[in-house]
Write a protein that holds these residues in place. Structure first.
Motif, PDB file in Angstrom:
ATOM      1  N   VAL A  98      47.105  21.871  27.682  1.00  0.00           N
ATOM      2  CA  VAL A  98      45.935  22.512  28.267  1.00  0.00           C
ATOM      3  C   VAL A  98      46.271  23.358  29.639  1.00  0.00           C
ATOM      4  N   ILE A  99      45.619  24.242  29.880  1.00  0.00           N
ATOM      5  CA  ILE A  99      45.831  25.006  31.111  1.00  0.00           C
ATOM      6  C   ILE A  99      44.708  24.513  31.953  1.00  0.00           C
ATOM      7  N   ARG A 100      44.810  23.921  33.129  1.00  0.00           N
ATOM      8  CA  ARG A 100      44.055  23.418  34.070  1.00  0.00           C
ATOM      9  C   ARG A 100      43.601  24.201  35.002  1.00  0.00           C
ATOM     10  N   LEU A 101      42.407  24.851  34.839  1.00  0.00           N
ATOM     11  CA  LEU A 101      41.988  25.650  36.060  1.00  0.00           C
ATOM     12  C   LEU A 101      40.479  24.953  36.635  1.00  0.00           C
ATOM     13  N   ALA A 102      40.501  23.806  36.687  1.00  0.00           N
ATOM     14  CA  ALA A 102      39.287  22.753  37.215  1.00  0.00           C
ATOM     15  C   ALA A 102      39.457  22.626  38.601  1.00  0.00           C
ATOM     16  N   ALA A 103      40.478  22.099  38.992  1.00  0.00           N
ATOM     17  CA  ALA A 103      40.823  21.442  40.285  1.00  0.00           C
ATOM     18  C   ALA A 103      41.063  22.704  41.571  1.00  0.00           C
ATOM     19  N   GLY A 104      40.524  22.376  42.638  1.00  0.00           N
ATOM     20  CA  GLY A 104      40.624  23.160  43.739  1.00  0.00           C
ATOM     21  C   GLY A 104      41.817  22.984  44.690  1.00  0.00           C
ATOM     22  N   GLU A 105      43.267  23.193  43.856  1.00  0.00           N
ATOM     23  CA  GLU A 105      44.252  23.047  44.643  1.00  0.00           C
ATOM     24  C   GLU A 105      45.338  23.865  44.445  1.00  0.00           C
ATOM     25  N   SER A 433      26.569  23.618  36.330  1.00  0.00           N
ATOM     26  CA  SER A 433      25.834  22.722  36.402  1.00  0.00           C
ATOM     27  C   SER A 433      26.138  21.618  37.428  1.00  0.00           C
ATOM     28  N   ALA A 434      27.498  21.537  37.695  1.00  0.00           N
ATOM     29  CA  ALA A 434      28.150  20.516  38.677  1.00  0.00           C
ATOM     30  C   ALA A 434      27.814  21.221  40.016  1.00  0.00           C
ATOM     31  N   PHE A 435      27.353  22.376  40.050  1.00  0.00           N
ATOM     32  CA  PHE A 435      27.289  23.160  41.272  1.00  0.00           C
ATOM     33  C   PHE A 435      25.987  23.619  41.498  1.00  0.00           C
ATOM     34  N   GLY A 436      24.851  23.356  40.682  1.00  0.00           N
ATOM     35  CA  GLY A 436      23.608  23.514  40.992  1.00  0.00           C
ATOM     36  C   GLY A 436      23.280  24.953  40.149  1.00  0.00           C
ATOM     37  N   ASP A 437      23.921  25.358  39.246  1.00  0.00           N
ATOM     38  CA  ASP A 437      23.755  26.812  38.660  1.00  0.00           C
ATOM     39  C   ASP A 437      24.286  26.693  37.232  1.00  0.00           C
ATOM     40  N   ASP A 438      23.347  26.327  36.405  1.00  0.00           N
ATOM     41  CA  ASP A 438      23.813  26.209  34.847  1.00  0.00           C
ATOM     42  C   ASP A 438      24.161  27.221  34.383  1.00  0.00           C
ATOM     43  N   SER A 439      23.978  28.515  34.767  1.00  0.00           N
ATOM     44  CA  SER A 439      24.361  29.845  34.101  1.00  0.00           C
ATOM     45  C   SER A 439      25.660  30.285  33.941  1.00  0.00           C
ATOM     46  N   CYS A 440      26.324  29.598  35.071  1.00  0.00           N
ATOM     47  CA  CYS A 440      27.948  30.128  35.319  1.00  0.00           C
ATOM     48  C   CYS A 440      28.915  28.851  35.189  1.00  0.00           C
ATOM     49  N   ILE A 441      30.164  29.310  35.040  1.00  0.00           N
ATOM     50  CA  ILE A 441      31.101  28.175  35.060  1.00  0.00           C
ATOM     51  C   ILE A 441      32.259  28.820  36.231  1.00  0.00           C
ATOM     52  N   ARG A 442      32.892  27.738  36.902  1.00  0.00           N
ATOM     53  CA  ARG A 442      33.787  28.020  37.795  1.00  0.00           C
ATOM     54  C   ARG A 442      35.270  27.847  37.223  1.00  0.00           C
ATOM     55  N   ILE A 443      35.933  29.114  37.684  1.00  0.00           N
ATOM     56  CA  ILE A 443      37.435  29.154  37.266  1.00  0.00           C
ATOM     57  C   ILE A 443      38.055  29.185  38.501  1.00  0.00           C
ATOM     58  N   SER A 444      38.997  28.199  38.637  1.00  0.00           N
ATOM     59  CA  SER A 444      40.174  28.161  39.702  1.00  0.00           C
ATOM     60  C   SER A 444      41.021  29.163  39.474  1.00  0.00           C
ATOM     61  N   TYR A 445      41.594  29.984  40.516  1.00  0.00           N
ATOM     62  CA  TYR A 445      42.827  30.821  40.195  1.00  0.00           C
ATOM     63  C   TYR A 445      43.978  30.309  41.286  1.00  0.00           C
ATOM     64  N   ALA A 446      43.987  29.293  41.504  1.00  0.00           N
ATOM     65  CA  ALA A 446      44.949  28.539  42.056  1.00  0.00           C
ATOM     66  C   ALA A 446      46.224  28.281  40.911  1.00  0.00           C
ATOM     67  N   THR A 450      50.908  34.437  35.529  1.00  0.00           N
ATOM     68  CA  THR A 450      51.531  34.183  34.195  1.00  0.00           C
ATOM     69  C   THR A 450      50.501  33.163  33.428  1.00  0.00           C
ATOM     70  N   VAL A 451      50.406  31.943  33.856  1.00  0.00           N
ATOM     71  CA  VAL A 451      49.334  30.903  33.420  1.00  0.00           C
ATOM     72  C   VAL A 451      47.793  31.631  33.419  1.00  0.00           C
ATOM     73  N   LEU A 452      47.539  32.393  34.309  1.00  0.00           N
ATOM     74  CA  LEU A 452      46.311  32.899  34.226  1.00  0.00           C
ATOM     75  C   LEU A 452      45.948  34.071  33.259  1.00  0.00           C
ATOM     76  N   LYS A 453      47.037  34.755  32.910  1.00  0.00           N
ATOM     77  CA  LYS A 453      46.870  35.696  31.900  1.00  0.00           C
ATOM     78  C   LYS A 453      46.966  35.029  30.384  1.00  0.00           C
ATOM     79  N   THR A 454      47.781  33.966  30.303  1.00  0.00           N
ATOM     80  CA  THR A 454      47.549  33.094  29.096  1.00  0.00           C
ATOM     81  C   THR A 454      46.199  32.388  28.852  1.00  0.00           C
ATOM     82  N   ALA A 455      45.527  31.999  30.016  1.00  0.00           N
ATOM     83  CA  ALA A 455      44.153  31.482  30.134  1.00  0.00           C
ATOM     84  C   ALA A 455      43.009  32.571  29.469  1.00  0.00           C
ATOM     85  N   VAL A 456      43.301  33.618  30.138  1.00  0.00           N
ATOM     86  CA  VAL A 456      42.074  34.878  29.692  1.00  0.00           C
ATOM     87  C   VAL A 456      42.339  34.873  28.173  1.00  0.00           C
ATOM     88  N   GLU A 457      43.661  35.065  27.812  1.00  0.00           N
ATOM     89  CA  GLU A 457      43.816  35.233  26.355  1.00  0.00           C
ATOM     90  C   GLU A 457      43.134  34.160  25.567  1.00  0.00           C
TER      91      GLU A 457
END
Length: 469
Positions: A98-105, A433-446, A450-457
């Motif tokens: 799994v590519i983890r782009l959820a945490a703000g770290e 929805s966690a942030f009060g706007d169900d139309s969107c998703i949040r992606i962390s680029y921390a 290289t990992v981000l390129k794989t995630a986009v694909e």
């Protein structure tokens, strides 16, 4: 009843020679009559039953245990960001790629000079309690930083150092809000702000912002939502989850409205202040004319200095309010780690805005942002607001809602889309929805480029079947 019991998960904890506790979780407690459970000395709440029984007959009759929770805890929702991050971590530890782009770290290591200061503190025996508000050395360094970088002047007794900026925020809310007060929060918002308000028995009032306006608060809408019960306005710039940055001009317009309301205070969450991309610049709300007396400024070390695990943050403000925060902290956690505070002094000694160590990280974040903005902007049905700070993209994927995914089901909202991306794409992101706007998703680029390129694909590939529906 028998069927429900058959499917129930039962665990027993034994303690001493006399007693055991059985914890029974039912998949569908609604099928069990509450009356029949009460006859059997069960106590039901939130799908949990606890029974205490004496092991030896005749020692004690069955004892009912009250397992109810406080109304404050029942009002608080669990953090979706933490839940998704923990789930993704568990999958990764189980061998799922799994590519983890959820945490703000930040993915960077703490700069070596800071880490060395922490190690020196341990070696030198600097491992005892510090004053509740933080060491004088660190509070003086924070005062210097705020004056030089933010243009706001404080004395050490107007600073309280805590175990992370999140603790600083919640203590401020508890310190100034009374039951029935309103906490004004622009949405999308940091997931914990409304829950902090609820812990104080205050009412979160969400004022929506829009992607077309870069998720920035409209001063006119703010003014329309203020009442005599309005007590605290929370501003976060650069913003989590949107990456939006409030210009000085916009903050001045907000300040003019705030000035009309004597009860209204402002909590300015500036934890991302140095992760900002030119031409955007950071302005501290307390530096604006007439705002020092009513502003509580929160900052910390986690994001700028890649020190998330060190747990170190602080609040600065008028002595009356900050002392109240210190009072709460004295009964909750007491002072922050002595070792982390030594590391914090070293961090603030790196130079203006963190010096070269921080500028190197910010340069990498900007490169990642630019790649993701370009990549997602090319995708059909996706709306994006280019973030000016922090390390998040808040992307509108709502055009994919209402579509059926073979082997998965209907994509109804941001929650189901994120489950789908985790299931089919092995990418963990956070539903809007966690942030009060169900139309969107949040992606962390921390994460690395290289990992981000794989995630986009992976995301593109996962969305292909939805594009033909």
């Amino acid at each position: 009843m028998a069927s429900a019991l058959h499917n129930a998960a039962i665990s027993t904890i034994t303690f001493g020679d006399q007693y055991s506790i059985s914890r029974c979780l039912f998949p569908s407690l609604s099928t069990l009559p509450v009356r029949s459970m009460q006859k059997r000395n069960h106590v039901e709440l939130n799908k949990m039953v606890v029974v205490v029984k004496a092991k030896n007959k005749g020692d004690l009759d069955d004892i009912e245990v009250d397992v109810s929770l406080s109304h404050r805890v029942n009002a608080v929702k669990p953090s979706k960001t933490m839940a998704i991050s923990d789930h993704a971590t568990a999958l990764s530890q189980a061998g799922v790629p799994v590519i983890r782009l959820a945490a703000g770290e930040p993915d960077f290591d703490t700069p070596a000079v800071i880490a060395q200061a922490g190690m020196n503190a341990i070696r030198d025996g600097y491992t005892r309690y510090t004053p509740n508000a933080g060491t004088l050395e660190l509070r003086q360094a924070i005062c210097h930083k705020l004056k030089e970088e933010n243009g706001i002047t404080y004395t050490p007794d107007e600073i309280v150092v805590s175990n992370g900026a999140k603790q600083s925020v919640v203590q401020a809310v508890l310190a100034v809000c009374s039951p029935g007060d309103e906490v004004i929060i622009p949405g999308p918002f940091y997931v914990s702000y409304p829950e902090m308000a609820r812990l104080a028995d205050a009412n979160p009032v969400i004022i929506p912002t829009h992607i077309s306006n870069n998720f920035l608060l409209d001063p006119k809408l703010l003014e329309a939502n203020l009442t005599e019960r309005s007590r605290l306005l929370i501003l976060c710039s650069p913003s989590n989850p949107t990456g939006s940055v409030y210009s000085k001009k916009l903050l001045e317009a907000i300040a003019q409205i705030v000035a009309k309301h004597p009860r209204l205070l402002v909590l300015s969450d500036e934890i991302y202040e140095h992760i900002i991309y030119a031409p955007a610049t950071h302005t501290s709300f307390a530096s604006l004319t007439g705002m020092w007396d009513r502003t509580l400024t929160v900052n910390g070390f986690s994001k700028t200095f890649a020190m998330t695990g060190w747990r170190l943050g602080y609040i600065a403000g008028p002595r009356h309010f900050v002392a109240a925060c210190g009072k709460i902290q004295s009964q909750f956690t007491s002072g922050a780690s002595s070792i982390s505070q030594k590391a914090g002094v070293a961090a603030l000694g790196l130079g203006y805005a963190g010096g070269e160590a921080v500028s190197t990280m910010v340069k990498a974040f900007k490169e990642r942002r630019d790649f993701l903005v370009e990549s997602f902007s090319k995708m059909d049905g996706v709306k994006i607001s280019e973030p000016q700070g922090a390390f998040y993209l808040f992307i509108d994927f709502s055009s994919y809602y209402g579509r059926e995914a073979e082997g998965f089901g209907l994509i109804e909202n941001s929650d189901s889309l994120c489950r789908y991306l985790l299931d089919k794409g092995l990418v963990a992101v956070v539903p809007g929805s966690a942030f009060g706007d169900d139309s969107c998703i949040r992606i962390s680029y921390a994460e690395s480029l290289t990992v981000l390129k794989t995630a986009v694909e992976r995301i593109k590939k996962a969305l292909i079947p939805l594009s033909f529906v």
